[in-house]
Design a protein around this motif. Structure first.
Motif, PDB file in Angstrom:
ATOM      1  N   PRO A  63       2.409  -7.270  -2.626  1.00  0.00           N
ATOM      2  CA  PRO A  63       1.892  -6.947  -1.283  1.00  0.00           C
ATOM      3  C   PRO A  63       3.000  -6.894  -0.231  1.00  0.00           C
ATOM      4  O   PRO A  63       2.954  -6.096   0.704  1.00  0.00           O
ATOM      5  CB  PRO A  63       0.911  -8.074  -1.003  1.00  0.00           C
ATOM      6  CG  PRO A  63       0.482  -8.559  -2.341  1.00  0.00           C
ATOM      7  CD  PRO A  63       1.682  -8.371  -3.234  1.00  0.00           C
ATOM      8  N   ARG A  64       4.007  -7.707  -0.387  1.00  0.00           N
ATOM      9  CA  ARG A  64       5.129  -7.701   0.554  1.00  0.00           C
ATOM     10  C   ARG A  64       5.857  -6.357   0.501  1.00  0.00           C
ATOM     11  O   ARG A  64       6.220  -5.777   1.517  1.00  0.00           O
ATOM     12  CB  ARG A  64       6.078  -8.841   0.227  1.00  0.00           C
ATOM     13  CG  ARG A  64       7.289  -8.875   1.121  1.00  0.00           C
ATOM     14  CD  ARG A  64       8.191 -10.011   0.788  1.00  0.00           C
ATOM     15  NE  ARG A  64       7.843 -11.105   1.687  1.00  0.00           N
ATOM     16  CZ  ARG A  64       8.297 -12.321   1.600  1.00  0.00           C
ATOM     17  NH1 ARG A  64       9.088 -12.651   0.608  1.00  0.00           N
ATOM     18  NH2 ARG A  64       7.968 -13.225   2.468  1.00  0.00           N
ATOM     19  N   ARG A 124       6.206  -3.431   3.410  1.00  0.00           N
ATOM     20  CA  ARG A 124       7.482  -2.854   3.840  1.00  0.00           C
ATOM     21  C   ARG A 124       7.451  -1.334   3.775  1.00  0.00           C
ATOM     22  O   ARG A 124       7.960  -0.655   4.662  1.00  0.00           O
ATOM     23  CB  ARG A 124       8.621  -3.366   2.958  1.00  0.00           C
ATOM     24  CG  ARG A 124       9.046  -4.763   3.273  1.00  0.00           C
ATOM     25  CD  ARG A 124      10.281  -5.127   2.479  1.00  0.00           C
ATOM     26  NE  ARG A 124      10.369  -6.568   2.346  1.00  0.00           N
ATOM     27  CZ  ARG A 124      10.966  -7.198   1.365  1.00  0.00           C
ATOM     28  NH1 ARG A 124      11.529  -6.497   0.394  1.00  0.00           N
ATOM     29  NH2 ARG A 124      11.005  -8.500   1.323  1.00  0.00           N
ATOM     30  N   LEU A 125       6.857  -0.811   2.701  1.00  0.00           N
ATOM     31  CA  LEU A 125       6.770   0.647   2.564  1.00  0.00           C
ATOM     32  C   LEU A 125       5.904   1.256   3.665  1.00  0.00           C
ATOM     33  O   LEU A 125       6.251   2.296   4.229  1.00  0.00           O
ATOM     34  CB  LEU A 125       6.213   1.016   1.191  1.00  0.00           C
ATOM     35  CG  LEU A 125       7.137   0.760   0.000  1.00  0.00           C
ATOM     36  CD1 LEU A 125       6.414   1.045  -1.314  1.00  0.00           C
ATOM     37  CD2 LEU A 125       8.393   1.590   0.108  1.00  0.00           C
ATOM     38  N   VAL A 126       4.798   0.604   3.988  1.00  0.00           N
ATOM     39  CA  VAL A 126       3.929   1.096   5.062  1.00  0.00           C
ATOM     40  C   VAL A 126       4.667   1.044   6.391  1.00  0.00           C
ATOM     41  O   VAL A 126       4.637   1.995   7.172  1.00  0.00           O
ATOM     42  CB  VAL A 126       2.613   0.288   5.107  1.00  0.00           C
ATOM     43  CG1 VAL A 126       1.823   0.599   6.364  1.00  0.00           C
ATOM     44  CG2 VAL A 126       1.782   0.560   3.864  1.00  0.00           C
ATOM     45  N   VAL A 128       7.504   3.793  10.832  1.00  0.00           N
ATOM     46  CA  VAL A 128       8.718   3.931  11.642  1.00  0.00           C
ATOM     47  C   VAL A 128       9.278   5.351  11.510  1.00  0.00           C
ATOM     48  O   VAL A 128       9.685   5.957  12.502  1.00  0.00           O
ATOM     49  CB  VAL A 128       9.769   2.873  11.238  1.00  0.00           C
ATOM     50  CG1 VAL A 128      11.135   3.182  11.825  1.00  0.00           C
ATOM     51  CG2 VAL A 128       9.314   1.493  11.664  1.00  0.00           C
ATOM     52  N   ALA A 129       9.286   5.885  10.303  1.00  0.00           N
ATOM     53  CA  ALA A 129       9.793   7.244  10.095  1.00  0.00           C
ATOM     54  C   ALA A 129       8.937   8.265  10.835  1.00  0.00           C
ATOM     55  O   ALA A 129       9.465   9.176  11.481  1.00  0.00           O
ATOM     56  CB  ALA A 129       9.822   7.567   8.606  1.00  0.00           C
ATOM     57  N   ILE A 130       7.626   8.107  10.797  1.00  0.00           N
ATOM     58  CA  ILE A 130       6.732   9.039  11.485  1.00  0.00           C
ATOM     59  C   ILE A 130       6.939   8.979  12.996  1.00  0.00           C
ATOM     60  O   ILE A 130       7.032  10.014  13.664  1.00  0.00           O
ATOM     61  CB  ILE A 130       5.264   8.749  11.112  1.00  0.00           C
ATOM     62  CG1 ILE A 130       5.013   9.144   9.653  1.00  0.00           C
ATOM     63  CG2 ILE A 130       4.297   9.482  12.033  1.00  0.00           C
ATOM     64  CD1 ILE A 130       3.694   8.670   9.107  1.00  0.00           C
TER      65      ILE A 130
END
Length: 103
Positions: A13-14, A18-20, A25-27
């Motif tokens: 889940p961690r 981080r991926l989410v 942030v990229a969007i």
């Protein structure tokens, strides 16, 4: 139960968090860059010149304030005189860009 297995197939889940976060942030970054580029493209050369003129004026005023805080009255006066001259330059640029009114 199926959701728990689906999450575990992506990793902990961690790691998913981080991926989410990274994706968000990229969007947001891409959106801000797109808006900034669009604004710069839509801005005419005259508007850019006027903005630069006003930025110079503001920097002279900030310098005068900084000089006053330091106790340098002569430096503050010199900065304010430069700001006044810069303001005049901004007015002349704006007035000459209005066709038919100022000659």
């Amino acid at each position: 139960m199926a959701e728990a297995q689906a999450i575990h197939s992506y990793g902990s889940p961690r790691r998913v968090g981080r991926l989410v976060t990274l994706a968000l942030v990229a969007i947001v970054t891409i959106g801000v860059i797109a808006i900034a580029v669009d604004h710069l493209i839509m801005e005419s050369p005259q508007e850019r010149a006027e903005r630069a003129c006003i930025d110079k004026y503001n920097s002279f005023v900030k310098q005068a304030k900084s000089n006053l805080v330091k106790g340098d009255r002569i430096g503050a006066i010199n900065s304010l005189v430069a700001a006044k001259a810069q303001l005049h330059q901004c007015e002349v640029t704006s007035a000459s860009s209005v066709s038919g009114i100022w000659h």
